[in-house]
Write a protein that holds these residues in place. Structure first.
Motif, PDB file in Angstrom:
ATOM      1  N   THR A  25      16.080 -28.083  13.480  1.00  0.00           N
ATOM      2  CA  THR A  25      17.429 -28.495  13.910  1.00  0.00           C
ATOM      3  C   THR A  25      18.124 -29.251  12.786  1.00  0.00           C
ATOM      4  N   LEU A  26      19.402 -28.910  12.624  1.00  0.00           N
ATOM      5  CA  LEU A  26      20.210 -29.582  11.597  1.00  0.00           C
ATOM      6  C   LEU A  26      21.372 -30.300  12.285  1.00  0.00           C
ATOM      7  N   ASN A  27      21.575 -31.552  11.964  1.00  0.00           N
ATOM      8  CA  ASN A  27      22.700 -32.306  12.530  1.00  0.00           C
ATOM      9  C   ASN A  27      23.784 -32.461  11.479  1.00  0.00           C
ATOM     10  N   VAL A  28      25.006 -32.109  11.854  1.00  0.00           N
ATOM     11  CA  VAL A  28      26.138 -32.240  10.917  1.00  0.00           C
ATOM     12  C   VAL A  28      27.308 -32.935  11.627  1.00  0.00           C
ATOM     13  N   ASP A  29      28.264 -33.406  10.814  1.00  0.00           N
ATOM     14  CA  ASP A  29      29.470 -33.994  11.410  1.00  0.00           C
ATOM     15  C   ASP A  29      30.337 -32.907  12.020  1.00  0.00           C
ATOM     16  N   LEU A  30      30.494 -31.843  11.226  1.00  0.00           N
ATOM     17  CA  LEU A  30      31.491 -30.830  11.570  1.00  0.00           C
ATOM     18  C   LEU A  30      30.928 -29.433  11.336  1.00  0.00           C
ATOM     19  N   LEU A  31      31.009 -28.598  12.373  1.00  0.00           N
ATOM     20  CA  LEU A  31      30.593 -27.200  12.238  1.00  0.00           C
ATOM     21  C   LEU A  31      31.832 -26.333  12.399  1.00  0.00           C
ATOM     22  N   ILE A  32      32.146 -25.567  11.358  1.00  0.00           N
ATOM     23  CA  ILE A  32      33.334 -24.704  11.388  1.00  0.00           C
ATOM     24  C   ILE A  32      32.855 -23.273  11.606  1.00  0.00           C
ATOM     25  N   ILE A  33      33.403 -22.617  12.611  1.00  0.00           N
ATOM     26  CA  ILE A  33      32.989 -21.231  12.898  1.00  0.00           C
ATOM     27  C   ILE A  33      34.112 -20.300  12.445  1.00  0.00           C
ATOM     28  N   GLY A  34      33.853 -19.508  11.414  1.00  0.00           N
ATOM     29  CA  GLY A  34      34.828 -18.517  10.940  1.00  0.00           C
ATOM     30  C   GLY A  34      35.333 -18.839   9.549  1.00  0.00           C
ATOM     31  N   GLY A  35      35.101 -17.899   8.624  1.00  0.00           N
ATOM     32  CA  GLY A  35      35.435 -18.120   7.217  1.00  0.00           C
ATOM     33  C   GLY A  35      36.580 -17.269   6.724  1.00  0.00           C
ATOM     34  N   GLY A  36      37.742 -17.360   7.408  1.00  0.00           N
ATOM     35  CA  GLY A  36      38.984 -16.836   6.836  1.00  0.00           C
ATOM     36  C   GLY A  36      39.634 -17.986   6.068  1.00  0.00           C
ATOM     37  N   VAL A  37      40.920 -17.849   5.771  1.00  0.00           N
ATOM     38  CA  VAL A  37      41.597 -18.919   5.025  1.00  0.00           C
ATOM     39  C   VAL A  37      41.581 -20.228   5.825  1.00  0.00           C
ATOM     40  N   SER A  38      41.756 -20.158   7.163  1.00  0.00           N
ATOM     41  CA  SER A  38      41.788 -21.392   7.971  1.00  0.00           C
ATOM     42  C   SER A  38      40.496 -22.188   7.820  1.00  0.00           C
ATOM     43  N   GLY A  39      39.361 -21.522   8.065  1.00  0.00           N
ATOM     44  CA  GLY A  39      38.075 -22.218   8.025  1.00  0.00           C
ATOM     45  C   GLY A  39      37.750 -22.747   6.641  1.00  0.00           C
ATOM     46  N   LEU A  40      38.030 -21.930   5.621  1.00  0.00           N
ATOM     47  CA  LEU A  40      37.686 -22.343   4.250  1.00  0.00           C
ATOM     48  C   LEU A  40      38.589 -23.482   3.781  1.00  0.00           C
ATOM     49  N   TRP A  41      39.852 -23.422   4.165  1.00  0.00           N
ATOM     50  CA  TRP A  41      40.787 -24.500   3.784  1.00  0.00           C
ATOM     51  C   TRP A  41      40.317 -25.810   4.426  1.00  0.00           C
ATOM     52  N   LEU A  42      39.955 -25.707   5.721  1.00  0.00           N
ATOM     53  CA  LEU A  42      39.485 -26.890   6.440  1.00  0.00           C
ATOM     54  C   LEU A  42      38.194 -27.427   5.811  1.00  0.00           C
ATOM     55  N   LEU A  43      37.289 -26.536   5.446  1.00  0.00           N
ATOM     56  CA  LEU A  43      36.022 -26.982   4.840  1.00  0.00           C
ATOM     57  C   LEU A  43      36.288 -27.744   3.548  1.00  0.00           C
ATOM     58  N   ASN A  44      37.214 -27.242   2.722  1.00  0.00           N
ATOM     59  CA  ASN A  44      37.561 -27.945   1.480  1.00  0.00           C
ATOM     60  C   ASN A  44      38.050 -29.358   1.783  1.00  0.00           C
TER      61      ASN A  44
END
Ligand SMILES: Cc1cc2nc3c(=O)[nH]c(=O)nc-3n(C[C@H](O)[C@H](O)[C@H](O)COP(=O)(O)OP(=O)(O)OC[C@H]3O[C@@H](n4cnc5c(N)ncnc54)[C@H](O)[C@@H]3O)c2cc1C
Length: 398
Positions: free
Chosen positions: A4-23
């Motif tokens: 199990t991995l615990n993270v602050d934020l899990l983003i589902i979907g790697g279009g421009v929206s998800g990648l911009w948010l990840l940056n």
């Protein structure tokens, strides 16, 4: 026991929206990761035409919509990112295809309107008088300066980006935090996600906040009601085609007709990507029928371009718009429900606003960045960037 991995934020979907948010999220110190079920950009993003306009690309929209003011600021905001002038999201490696775009009022009229306007049984009310009329001193692209040109041109404030290069530029700095899932990720009953890959034990991901930037996938995962309709886009390729056309063509009565953008394929040939209402109305057509309709329209409007040697192909893609009382949303729709945020951008242009809203929600919801290790996923497979539709294998060209 399943790792199990615990993270602050899990983003589902790697279009421009998800990648911009990840940056943005990584930059602000969040232990954020992104899961992609296919290839980066493979949803709407690489199938889009890349117009970044200060006005809506689809209607119907009320001219009093307060969102129109914010939308008008988008081209300038994108320009700053593309110039590398904004630290948190650097798009200096992405390509701008055109610094100017045109609205072209055709010198012909088709009976009856078509497209999304018909879907909503209303006519777009902001389409008609947009843009600045082209003056004698306006420097036009060569292909629009031909003596055979008919109709009226208006300059629309905006630019055109190469969507695939935007995806690649956004992905490059955050690739250590982007992971491939075998197919669409599914939320388990306990709210966690099991990250899966062939030949590996699944890893359970537990996140303080999950953000769905899954494009049309939010209809399954999220809580934003969408109108979804199919578009049948046409691609025209030929070494001899002019590659400087970026136009939104409309009828004399303001009805949308077609949008045309110019690109280069992997072999350096010019490719025209044709969508808009032509792609809406042709959604039921067989490819040969859709190609015939497009060929006829282009031959009529651009008679000086020799299409005899050109090759045609088509691609079908789902498009969607968030519903709201007065038509479709011009601004992003971001909704929070429990530990999940659903984020729908409305258009490529408004993705920076979508990310602003999600970041504000994280702050106001008390999700603070916390340090964490991703060692468990060090050698996990990473998704590739999707090919442009005209470079995809197995496509038939007629
Ligand atoms: C034909 C067409 C033309 C367009 N032209 C323009 C234009 O000129 N200007 C403009 O502003 N907008 C345009 N748009 C709209 C614009 O392209 C989209 O608004 C934008 O690309 C949406 O990006 P996104 O990242 O939100 O979604 P997407 O690009 O759809 O990305 C979603 C990602 O999520 C992944 N995914 C989905 N479900 C899951 C899951 N369960 N698990 C893991 N991954 C998942 C998908 O594989 C995909 O990679 C156009 C759209 C289309 C279809």
């Amino acid at each position: 026991m399943t790792p199990t991995l615990n993270v602050d934020l899990l983003i589902i979907g790697g279009g421009v929206s998800g990648l911009w948010l990840l940056n943005r999220a990584r930059r602000e110190g969040y232990n954020a990761i992104l899961i992609e079920g296919s290839q980066l950009g493979s949803g709407q993003t690489v199938h889009g035409q890349g117009f970044i306009l200060g006005q809506p690309v689809i209607g119907p929209i009320s001219p009093n919509d307060p969102g129109l003011k914010l939308l008008a600021q988008m081209p300038e905001r994108w320009r700053r990112h593309l110039a590398g002038a904004v630290d948190d999201v650097d798009l200096s490696q992405a390509a701008t295809l055109a610094e100017r775009t045109y609205s072209w009022t055709l010198d012909s009229k088709k009976p009856g309107g078509f497209g999304i306007g018909k879907l909503f049984r209303r006519k777009s009310s902001v389409r008609e008088a947009t843009g600045t009329p082209v003056g004698e001193t306006t420097e036009l692209p060569a292909s629009l300066r031909h003596e055979g040109f008919r109709g009226e041109l208006r300059l629309i404030e905006g630019l055109v980006v190469d969507n695939r290069s935007v995806v690649a530029a956004l992905a490059a700095p955050v690739m250590p935090y982007v992971f491939q899932n075998r197919g669409p990720a599914v939320k388990a009953r306990d709210g966690a996600f099991n990250l899966r890959a062939d030949g590996r034990e699944p890893v359970v991901i537990k996140a303080r906040k999950i953000v769905f930037t899954a494009g049309i996938g939010v209809t399954v995962l999220g809580c934003v009601p969408l109108h979804v309709w199919r578009q049948h886009m046409v691609m025209v390729r030929g070494a001899h085609l002019p590659d400087d056309l970026y136009v939104n063509a409309i009828d004399r009565d303001g009805q949308r007709r077609f949008n045309l953008t110019s690109h280069r394929d992997n072999e350096g040939r010019a490719v025209w990507y044709v969508g808009g209402a032509l792609a809406d109305v042709g959604s039921q057509f067989e490819p040969a029928q859709q190609i015939a309709a497009c060929r006829k329209e282009l031959a009529e409007q651009l008679p000086w371009v020799d299409l005899r040697e050109a090759q045609f192909s088509t691609v079908r893609v789902d498009r969607a718009a968030a519903r709201q009382r007065a038509g479709v949303a011009v601004l992003p729709v971001v909704r929070e429900m429990g530990d999940a945020i659903t984020a729908w951008p409305a258009s490529l242009s408004t993705i920076p606003l979508l990310v602003d809203q999600v970041m504000d929600m994280l702050g106001s919801g008390g999700v603070r960045p916390e340090p964490g290790s991703l060692e468990l996923l060090d050698d996990w497979p990473r998704p590739d960037v999707a090919d442009d539709p005209w470079d995809q294998d197995g496509r038939e060209w007629l």
